[in-house]
Design an enzyme around this catalytic site. Structure first.
Site, PDB file in Angstrom:
ATOM      1  N   ASP A   1       0.833  -1.147  -0.108  1.00 16.15           N
ATOM      2  CA  ASP A   1      -0.113  -0.085  -0.037  1.00 16.15           C
ATOM      3  C   ASP A   1       1.010   1.277   0.122  1.00 16.15           C
ATOM      4  O   ASP A   1       1.615   1.662   1.256  1.00 16.15           O
ATOM      5  CB  ASP A   1      -0.864   0.038   1.131  1.00 16.15           C
ATOM      6  CG  ASP A   1      -1.641   1.434   1.466  1.00 16.15           C
ATOM      7  OD1 ASP A   1      -2.101   1.945   0.263  1.00 16.15           O
ATOM      8  OD2 ASP A   1      -2.338   1.709   2.473  1.00 16.15           O
TER       9      ASP A   1
ATOM     10  N   GLY B   1       1.496   5.018  -0.061  1.00 13.17           N
ATOM     11  CA  GLY B   1       0.721   6.410   0.257  1.00 13.17           C
ATOM     12  C   GLY B   1       1.584   7.353   0.237  1.00 13.17           C
ATOM     13  O   GLY B   1       2.846   7.382  -0.304  1.00 13.17           O
ATOM     14  N   ASN B   2       0.986   8.582   0.487  1.00 17.03           N
ATOM     15  CA  ASN B   2       1.754   9.697   0.066  1.00 17.03           C
ATOM     16  C   ASN B   2       2.725  10.029   1.101  1.00 17.03           C
ATOM     17  O   ASN B   2       3.964  10.432   0.659  1.00 17.03           O
ATOM     18  CB  ASN B   2       0.640  10.922   0.007  1.00 17.03           C
ATOM     19  CG  ASN B   2      -0.130  10.934  -1.078  1.00 17.03           C
ATOM     20  OD1 ASN B   2       0.326  11.385  -2.221  1.00 17.03           O
ATOM     21  ND2 ASN B   2      -1.489  10.665  -0.963  1.00 17.03           N
TER      22      ASN B   2
ATOM     23  N   ASP C   1      -6.389   2.774  -2.614  1.00 14.08           N
ATOM     24  CA  ASP C   1      -6.357   2.506  -0.936  1.00 14.08           C
ATOM     25  C   ASP C   1      -7.568   2.297  -0.581  1.00 14.08           C
ATOM     26  O   ASP C   1      -8.065   1.556   0.184  1.00 14.08           O
ATOM     27  CB  ASP C   1      -5.468   3.436  -0.209  1.00 14.08           C
ATOM     28  CG  ASP C   1      -5.763   4.856  -0.442  1.00 14.08           C
ATOM     29  OD1 ASP C   1      -6.561   5.264  -1.612  1.00 14.08           O
ATOM     30  OD2 ASP C   1      -5.455   5.542   0.555  1.00 14.08           O
TER      31      ASP C   1
ATOM     32  N   ASP D   1     -10.397   5.966   7.098  1.00 15.47           N
ATOM     33  CA  ASP D   1      -8.791   5.585   6.932  1.00 15.47           C
ATOM     34  C   ASP D   1      -8.239   6.932   7.300  1.00 15.47           C
ATOM     35  O   ASP D   1      -8.232   7.964   6.529  1.00 15.47           O
ATOM     36  CB  ASP D   1      -8.693   5.237   5.554  1.00 15.47           C
ATOM     37  CG  ASP D   1      -6.992   4.768   5.232  1.00 15.47           C
ATOM     38  OD1 ASP D   1      -6.427   5.134   6.325  1.00 15.47           O
ATOM     39  OD2 ASP D   1      -6.991   4.077   4.381  1.00 15.47           O
TER      40      ASP D   1
ATOM     41  N   THR E   1       0.192  26.657  24.850  1.00 16.77           N
ATOM     42  CA  THR E   1      -0.044  26.568  23.403  1.00 16.77           C
ATOM     43  C   THR E   1      -0.012  25.238  22.915  1.00 16.77           C
ATOM     44  O   THR E   1      -0.685  24.763  21.947  1.00 16.77           O
ATOM     45  CB  THR E   1       0.771  27.478  22.864  1.00 16.77           C
ATOM     46  OG1 THR E   1       0.800  28.897  23.338  1.00 16.77           O
ATOM     47  CG2 THR E   1       0.687  27.643  21.277  1.00 16.77           C
TER      48      THR E   1
END
Length: 273
Positions: A6, A8-9, A108, A128, A183
């Protein structure tokens, strides 16, 4: 054995199946560019963890990074001695599509949906958590009816840190409370708890639209820290995409007419047989 990939980016998830048993899996950073040799070396290094007598003779790839897909195709072919199956137009999935243009659906997303259909009662929803947060929706017959695509956790945090002069990158860990006392905690609350609230809100809106509550299953690296606090997600499977790829491989029937129709436009990799 079957290699599932798989791509992915941001990250790639790879696994090796012995029949229906996942015997090993890895998550690696996805490079912006890579050659077939580089992909092959990366695979060889990972697969050294397998027993010496392990033989990988087949592979299937889901990639949302077109510029490196061919490198992975060539590397998997060299590794297994057989051309890998590539999830895309022309590969039958066993899923009925009620989507305007099925060719637009990410590989995907298809794998996730196939795996979810095997374990969920229709209608169902898949979430996802990746570079994008994808939500896929089935109807009562288990058909793919559509979905939602939104910025993922890392993308949201990056946009916040780079767009606001006085804000900064933080470690995305679950805050102790909703109201941050500094913060860093305030950003963690906004990004992580905000994502949970967004998912629960969207799922509820889907339920209202389709007129039914559904099973909701999640996957993706970020999902591990989110799903337990969600009011709508009831299960989490980190290997859902890989399971879907294994199922797609075993369902592998090529519709040649459809494949040739889309091959030039969507798949520069030639035949996947």
């Amino acid at each position: 054995m079957l290699l599932t990939a798989d791509i992915g980016n941001a990250n790639s998830h790879l696994g090796v199946y012995d029949d229906d048993r996942l015997v090993a899996s890895w998550t690696t950073t996805t490079p912006e560019e890579c050659t077939a040799d580089e992909a092959f070396v990366a695979l060889e290094n990972l697969l050294r963890a397998l027993p010496d007598d392990a033989v990988i003779d087949a592979s299937i790839i889901a990639s949302v990074v077109p510029q490196i897909t061919q490198s992975w195709v060539d590397a998997c072919a060299r590794l297994t001695g057989a051309r890998p199956y590539v999830v895309g137009p022309g590969l039958k999935t066993g899923i009925k599509m009620r989507y305007n243009d099925p060719a637009e659906i990410g590989a995907d997303r298809i794998a996730d949906f196939v795996a979810a259909k095997a374990v969920c009662t229709a209608p169902f929803i898949v979430v996802d958590f990746g570079t994008a947060t994808n939500i896929e929706v089935s109807d009562a017959q288990g058909a793919f009816t559509g979905g939602i695509i939104a910025p993922g956790l890392d993308a949201s945090a990056h946009a916040l840190a780079t767009s606001a002069a006085q804000l900064f990158f933080v470690n995305l860990q679950m805050p102790a409370q909703v109201v941050g006392k500094n913060t860093r905690a305030a950003i963690q609350s906004g990004v992580l708890l905000g994502e949970i609230a967004r998912i629960d809100g969207l799922v509820q809106m889907i339920w209202d639209e389709i007129g039914a509550s559904t099973d909701v299953i999640a996957t993706g690296g970020a999902g591990k820290v989110l799903w337990e606090k969600s009011k709508t997600i009831k299960r989490y499977d980190p290997d859902l995409t890989l399971r879907g790829l294994r199922m797609l491989y075993h369902h592998r029937k090529i519709d040649r007419k459809l494949f040739e129709k889309y091959r030039r436009r969507f798949s520069p990799y030639g035949s996947v047989a």
